[in-house]
Each structure stands twice: as structure tokens, then as C-alpha cells.
Motif scaffolding. Structure first.
Motif, PDB file in Angstrom:
ATOM      1  N   SER A 267       0.827  -1.205   0.000  1.00 50.72           N
ATOM      2  CA  SER A 267       0.000   0.000   0.000  1.00 50.72           C
ATOM      3  C   SER A 267       0.861   1.253   0.000  1.00 50.72           C
ATOM      4  N   LEU A 268       1.910   1.263   0.803  1.00 46.48           N
ATOM      5  CA  LEU A 268       2.801   2.415   0.849  1.00 46.48           C
ATOM      6  C   LEU A 268       3.496   2.616  -0.493  1.00 46.48           C
ATOM      7  N   ALA A 269       3.944   1.528  -1.103  1.00 42.12           N
ATOM      8  CA  ALA A 269       4.615   1.627  -2.405  1.00 42.12           C
ATOM      9  C   ALA A 269       3.684   2.225  -3.446  1.00 42.12           C
ATOM     10  N   ARG A 270       2.430   1.835  -3.421  1.00 47.11           N
ATOM     11  CA  ARG A 270       1.470   2.380  -4.389  1.00 47.11           C
ATOM     12  C   ARG A 270       1.276   3.873  -4.180  1.00 47.11           C
ATOM     13  N   GLN A 271       1.227   4.297  -2.917  1.00 41.07           N
ATOM     14  CA  GLN A 271       1.004   5.714  -2.645  1.00 41.07           C
ATOM     15  C   GLN A 271       2.224   6.563  -2.997  1.00 41.07           C
ATOM     16  N   LEU A 272       3.402   5.958  -3.008  1.00 41.88           N
ATOM     17  CA  LEU A 272       4.611   6.699  -3.344  1.00 41.88           C
ATOM     18  C   LEU A 272       4.963   6.623  -4.825  1.00 41.88           C
ATOM     19  N   ASP A 273       4.277   5.763  -5.557  1.00 48.14           N
ATOM     20  CA  ASP A 273       4.512   5.675  -6.993  1.00 48.14           C
ATOM     21  C   ASP A 273       4.116   7.005  -7.642  1.00 48.14           C
ATOM     22  N   ASP A 274       5.032   7.593  -8.402  1.00 49.32           N
ATOM     23  CA  ASP A 274       4.811   8.889  -9.068  1.00 49.32           C
ATOM     24  C   ASP A 274       4.652  10.041  -8.084  1.00 49.32           C
ATOM     25  N   HIS A 275       5.130   9.888  -6.852  1.00 52.04           N
ATOM     26  CA  HIS A 275       5.096  11.012  -5.914  1.00 52.04           C
ATOM     27  C   HIS A 275       6.029  12.108  -6.443  1.00 52.04           C
ATOM     28  N   PRO A 276       5.625  13.366  -6.362  1.00 50.62           N
ATOM     29  CA  PRO A 276       6.431  14.426  -6.986  1.00 50.62           C
ATOM     30  C   PRO A 276       7.778  14.693  -6.333  1.00 50.62           C
ATOM     31  N   THR A 277       7.923  14.364  -5.043  1.00 52.48           N
ATOM     32  CA  THR A 277       9.179  14.707  -4.355  1.00 52.48           C
ATOM     33  C   THR A 277       9.858  13.515  -3.691  1.00 52.48           C
ATOM     34  N   ILE A 278       9.244  12.334  -3.764  1.00 51.73           N
ATOM     35  CA  ILE A 278       9.805  11.164  -3.096  1.00 51.73           C
ATOM     36  C   ILE A 278      10.028  10.062  -4.128  1.00 51.73           C
TER      37      ILE A 278
ATOM     38  N   VAL B  13       2.550   7.474   6.983  1.00 49.78           N
ATOM     39  CA  VAL B  13       3.976   7.380   6.671  1.00 49.78           C
ATOM     40  C   VAL B  13       4.330   8.351   5.554  1.00 49.78           C
ATOM     41  N   VAL B  14       3.468   8.464   4.565  1.00 49.35           N
ATOM     42  CA  VAL B  14       3.717   9.416   3.479  1.00 49.35           C
ATOM     43  C   VAL B  14       3.843  10.835   4.047  1.00 49.35           C
ATOM     44  N   ARG B  15       2.946  11.198   4.942  1.00 56.68           N
ATOM     45  CA  ARG B  15       3.015  12.528   5.546  1.00 56.68           C
ATOM     46  C   ARG B  15       4.305  12.700   6.367  1.00 56.68           C
ATOM     47  N   TRP B  16       4.692  11.640   7.070  1.00 57.51           N
ATOM     48  CA  TRP B  16       5.956  11.687   7.818  1.00 57.51           C
ATOM     49  C   TRP B  16       7.144  11.906   6.885  1.00 57.51           C
ATOM     50  N   LEU B  17       7.161  11.196   5.780  1.00 58.66           N
ATOM     51  CA  LEU B  17       8.238  11.339   4.814  1.00 58.66           C
ATOM     52  C   LEU B  17       8.247  12.753   4.220  1.00 58.66           C
ATOM     53  N   GLU B  18       7.077  13.267   3.892  1.00 59.12           N
ATOM     54  CA  GLU B  18       6.998  14.626   3.331  1.00 59.12           C
ATOM     55  C   GLU B  18       7.531  15.651   4.319  1.00 59.12           C
ATOM     56  N   GLY B  19       7.281  15.416   5.610  1.00 58.12           N
ATOM     57  CA  GLY B  19       7.805  16.318   6.630  1.00 58.12           C
ATOM     58  C   GLY B  19       9.319  16.287   6.691  1.00 58.12           C
TER      59      GLY B  19
END
Length: 246
Positions: free
Chosen positions: A14-25, A238-244
Motif C-alpha cells: 500500500s505504501l509503495a502504491r502511494q509513493l509511486d509517481d510522488h512528486p518529491t519522493i 507514513v507518506v506525511r511523515w516522509l513529506e515532513g
């Protein structure tokens, strides 16, 4: 931002899918390779171990990883310990992504034990026909209680199988439905179950089936989580944590 996900769970997927094509990660995934046909994400990935703490720390440095996420199985205690030590050695931020634990209902009959050896010992005072759903690692512990009929369900066959005189081996991968799990209990005349407290939705139907049939569940408790490491149960957090941190 370069992120390494230690994977092998539906939460990691699930995390991998949400980070796929993320603009900064930019994320990559590492799979331990414990199963023969792991679910491989679309992200860049590797399969296999790192060679302990030093090997993981070296990989983090060479791949210029900025943050590490441990999304391994709740019982992958060695990998989690290695992740903590490697993150500290490289001064890379680490977060843990874990599925929530199952919670017993009033009509459940769970018997908590600390490990597989204790689970095998607990079986001595319980039923004769045992469904074991703890994975293919550590099954030799049940040799402590050899006078049972075991039905052992794993994703891949155990290699080597435990030295049990009366055992049936089933291979299946969840998610499982309640009716499927109830039919399994009935077909094999199961009167006691052994499970790890893994949590999640993929295999929780077996607990509902045990509840419906009044079957006790010997529940191996999770190892403790490391102190001082942020832990989340949802990939979006986790995505929000990474963005922070980015």
C-alpha cells in the motif's frame, strides 16, 4: 528524497502504491525473499538480505537513502533490529509501518504465549487436531508435542518439514474468507488453532471461524517494538511523515 521500504507485507505494498509517481519522493523496495513468488511492486526493487546491520548500513550509504521505512512483518524482529541499528549508524530517519494488532472479542478463547515453544507446550492440555498457521519458520518447535494430528498451513512448503509423525501440509496464500476458514476447520475436525498475533485483514477470518466453532486459539504474541522510533498503522501517515522530513 530517496526512500527505502523494507517490505513483504500488504502494508508495504500500500505504501509503495502511494509513493509511486510522488512528486518529491523516489522510493525503492527491498524484499527478503522468504517466499518463492513474492508480490513485487511497480517501484524499483531488490530481493534478498543485506548481510546484517553493516550490510544494510553500507547499502543505505551507497544508494544515498534519505529515509528508511520498516514495513516488514510484525514478527520479523531481526530485520527490525537491524533497521534500527543501521539507521542510527547512518543517522537516517526511520519509521515503522505496522498493521494494527487483533483484539479478542468477549466470546473468543485466546491463550496468549510468548513464542512457538510455549505454544507447543500449551497444546499438551488442549485438543488433538491442531491447525497451525504460524508460517513455515520455526515449525520444529512443535516436535515438543508430537502426539497430535497437525494440519500445517503455509504459503510455501516448509523445508525441511518438522519431524512430526502425524501431519498434513497445506499451501495457500490469503486473504481467506470466513466460509473458507470454517470449511477448513470442519473438513479436518480441528479442535485447537495456533496463530501468531500478526494482525491485519488477510488472515483474520480464521479467528472468526474459531469463534463460531468454539475453538481455542493459542496466540503467539508479537515481539516488542523498538523504543523511540515513530510507528504508524496507515500508509498515508507514513507518506506525511516522509513529506515532513523531505
Amino acid at each position: 528524497m530517496q526512500v527505502l521500504i523494507l517490505a513483504g507485507t500488504s502494508e508495504a505494498t500500500s505504501l509503495a502504491r502511494q509513493l509511486d509517481d510522488h512528486p518529491t519522493i523516489q522510493a525503492q523496495v527491498s524484499l527478503a525473499g522468504r517466499t518463492r513468488a513474492p508480490e513485487v511492486p511497480d517501484l524499483p526493487h531488490r530481493i534478498g538480505g543485506f548481510g546484517g546491520v553493516d550490510g544494510l548500513a553500507q547499502y543505505l550509504r551507497e544508494a544515498r537513502i534519505d529515509a528508511l521505512v520498516d514495513a516488514t512483518h510484525p514478527f520479523a524482529a531481526t530485520m527490525t533490529a537491524n533497521a534500527v541499528a543501521a539507521a542510527r549508524a547512518t543517522e537516517i530517519p526511520l519509521a515503522i509501518l505496522r498493521r494494527p494488532e487483533w483484539q479478542p472479542r468477549p466470546d473468543d478463547h485466546w491463550l496468549p504465549v510468548p513464542d512457538l515453544e510455549a505454544a507447543a507446550d500449551t497444546l499438551r492440555e488442549l485438543g488433538h487436531r491442531v491447525l497451525v498457521t504460524t508460517g513455515r519458520q520455526g515449525l520444529a518447535a512443535f516436535q515438543r508435542t508430537p502426539d497430535k494430528h497437525y494440519v500445517i498451513r503455509t504459503i510455501d512448503p516448509p523445508e525441511p518439514p518438522p519431524a512430526l509423525p502425524d501431519a498434513v501440509y497445506l499451501q495457500a496464500r490469503g486473504p481467506f474468507r470466513l466460509d473458507e476458514e470454517t470449511a477448513l476447520l470442519d473438513a479436518h475436525g480441528i479442535d485447537v488453532m495456533v496463530s501468531k498475533a500478526s494482525g491485519g485483514d488477510a488472515t483474520c477470518a480464521k479467528l472468526g471461524a474459531a469463534r463460531a466453532r468454539g475453538i481455542p486459539v493459542v496466540m503467539v504474541q508479537r515481539p516488542p517494538e523498538p523504543q523511540g522510533v515513530p510507528a504508524f498503522s496507515e500508509a498515508a501517515d507514513v507518506v506525511r511523515w516522509l513529506e515532513g522530513h523531505g
